[in-house]
Design an enzyme around this catalytic site. Structure first.
Site, PDB file in Angstrom:
ATOM      1  N   TRP A 105       8.248   3.578   0.292  1.00 22.79           N
ATOM      2  CA  TRP A 105       9.366   4.022   1.137  1.00 22.79           C
ATOM      3  C   TRP A 105      10.354   2.897   1.378  1.00 22.79           C
ATOM      4  O   TRP A 105      11.566   3.113   1.392  1.00 22.79           O
ATOM      5  CB  TRP A 105       8.845   4.640   2.436  1.00 22.79           C
ATOM      6  CG  TRP A 105       8.140   5.922   2.123  1.00 22.79           C
ATOM      7  CD1 TRP A 105       6.796   6.144   2.150  1.00 22.79           C
ATOM      8  CD2 TRP A 105       8.729   7.137   1.630  1.00 22.79           C
ATOM      9  NE1 TRP A 105       6.523   7.423   1.728  1.00 22.79           N
ATOM     10  CE2 TRP A 105       7.686   8.054   1.414  1.00 22.79           C
ATOM     11  CE3 TRP A 105      10.038   7.537   1.368  1.00 22.79           C
ATOM     12  CZ2 TRP A 105       7.917   9.346   0.930  1.00 22.79           C
ATOM     13  CZ3 TRP A 105      10.272   8.820   0.896  1.00 22.79           C
ATOM     14  CH2 TRP A 105       9.217   9.714   0.686  1.00 22.79           C
ATOM     15  N   ASP A 174      12.034   1.884   9.790  1.00 24.44           N
ATOM     16  CA  ASP A 174      11.566   3.227   9.449  1.00 24.44           C
ATOM     17  C   ASP A 174      10.154   3.357  10.009  1.00 24.44           C
ATOM     18  O   ASP A 174       9.221   2.726   9.521  1.00 24.44           O
ATOM     19  CB  ASP A 174      11.576   3.392   7.921  1.00 24.44           C
ATOM     20  CG  ASP A 174      10.994   4.728   7.476  1.00 24.44           C
ATOM     21  OD1 ASP A 174      10.565   5.513   8.322  1.00 24.44           O
ATOM     22  OD2 ASP A 174      10.975   4.963   6.236  1.00 24.44           O
ATOM     23  N   LYS A 198       5.247  13.956  10.681  1.00 23.67           N
ATOM     24  CA  LYS A 198       3.908  13.349  10.684  1.00 23.67           C
ATOM     25  C   LYS A 198       3.356  13.325  12.116  1.00 23.67           C
ATOM     26  O   LYS A 198       2.357  13.967  12.398  1.00 23.67           O
ATOM     27  CB  LYS A 198       3.949  11.963  10.071  1.00 23.67           C
ATOM     28  CG  LYS A 198       4.317  12.032   8.576  1.00 23.67           C
ATOM     29  CD  LYS A 198       5.107  10.841   8.154  1.00 23.67           C
ATOM     30  CE  LYS A 198       5.852  10.980   6.853  1.00 23.67           C
ATOM     31  NZ  LYS A 198       5.188  11.629   5.753  1.00 23.67           N
TER      32      LYS A 198
END
Ligand SMILES: Cc1ncc(COP(=O)(O)O)c(C=O)c1O
Length: 363
Positions: A105, A174, A198
């Site tokens: 990511w 993030d 999530k």
């Protein structure tokens, strides 16, 4: 094992599990929100009912995550991936920034950043197939407008496990796969963003916590939907937002506030992850964790078995025993147990037991 509604132990990396009481409350209000006669998805985002829901979403988020008054809370569309681009358009804008590349990511954020300025890779763990992270591993540059990093790499299961230093740098993080999973200090960051799917709710929403003074740095002329200033001025309702998503997120925040807040959630997650890591550590090397010991994620446990055949066997037998979505990402191989906040502790105990038995039968 018997879970409510015949649910299985769902180790999905995202969208992941949502607390059952939240799903029940959402289900009821889907049809008729608090006796208003209108379901949450059917009401105007500018009407008096949704005004209350949006105000609660703001307040619950602030309370649960400890968001200071000088930060804006935004519920934006396009998930976390759009934030890779949006933050670069708003804050990189032809200049230079430090990026810590600690996993898949982080790498995507780097790629998006490069389209909008100079990316200095202050730390790059690609050579180790992303098994390590740490603020002290980086070489920062003086001219960086900000430092971007991914707190918890969902695929590799590698986590910084703590806030960045209070060193005057503008840290942009993030937190998609670990937000709300343990105490953290929002004031250490210039901006935090996270996809909801999530630890917070349905997919398609990115939660953004933005320190107010950053708004002054935003250039003129950005596309309105990609301009944080426009989003702040319109209280994230420049267009029709994901009304349902923000509503469910608010319920999730309230659920964990009632559970005891971030401290309690953090202890719970440590305990849960411990059941699985201990089974791995006691397997005599049969199971191996991808992350270096100091970076073991409490949310995504990426681990391997001695070979492909055993991995296939493990996945088949574990699924038959009621443990779903344990297949790892192809870049790491092996297996991954994602155990977000709402994943039940009993499932971690049960998986740990299953892994012990599997290792002794096949090791
Ligand atoms: C750490 C991290 N960042 C970003 C993303 C991308 O999120 P989205 O699918 O909401 O764009 C994910 C998705 O799994 C992720 O785990």
């Amino acid at each position: 094992m018997s879970l409510p509604y015949d649910r299985v132990y769902n180790f999905s990396a995202g969208p992941g599990v949502i607390p059952v009481p939240v799903l029940e409350e959402a289900r009821d209000n889907m049809l008729n929100w608090k006796g208003s006669g209108v379901g949450v998805m059917e009401m105007s985002h500018r009407g008096k009912h949704y005004e209350k829901i949006a105000a609660a979403a703001d307040a619950d988020c602030r309370e649960f995550l400890g968001v200071p008054d000088n930060y804006k809370v935004l519920y934006l569309q396009g998930g976390a991936s759009l934030q890779f681009t949006m933050l670069a358009m708003n804050f990189l804008n032809g200049g230079s920034a430090d990026y810590l590349r600690t996993g898949t990511w982080g790498e995507k954020a780097v790629s998006a950043g490069k389209l909008h300025g100079t990316v200095h890779l202050a730390h790059d763990a690609k050579g180790s197939n992303y098994d390590v992270a740490g603020y002290d591993l980086a070489t920062y540059s003086d001219e960086a407008k900000f430092v971007h990093f991914t707190m918890n790499e969902t695929i590799q299961g590698v986590d910084f496990l703590g806030d960045p230093p209070a060193d005057g740098r503008d840290w942009i993080c993030d937190m998609s796969s670990c937000i709300g999973s343990r105490p953290f200090d929002v004031s250490r960051y210039a901006m935090i963003y996270a996809g909801a799917q999530k630890n917070m709710g349905p997919s398609g929403v990115a939660l953004v916590l933005l320190r107010e003074d950053l708004l002054e740095r935003i250039p003129e002329g950005l596309p309105p939907m990609l301009d944080y200033k426009v989003m702040v001025e319109n209280e994230w309702m420049y267009n029709t937002p994901n009304t349902w998503g923000a509503y469910v997120m608010s319920l999730v925040f309230r659920h964990w506030i009632d559970f005891g807040g971030l401290e309690a959630v953090g202890r719970y997650n440590d305990e849960k992850a411990g059941h699985i890591y201990s089974a791995i550590d006691e397997s005599g090397g049969f199971f191996k964790v991808h992350a270096q010991p100091q970076n073991r994620s409490r949310m995504n446990i990426s681990f391997t078995l001695p070979d492909e055949d055993l991995t296939t066997k493990f996945l088949a037998e574990s699924k038959a025993a009621g443990f779903h979505e344990l297949k790892g990402h192809r870049s790491v191989g092996g297996c991954r147990a994602s155990i977000y906040n709402a994943f039940p502790a009993e499932g971690c105990v049960a998986l740990g037991g299953f892994m012990r038995e599997f290792a002794s039968a096949n090791g």
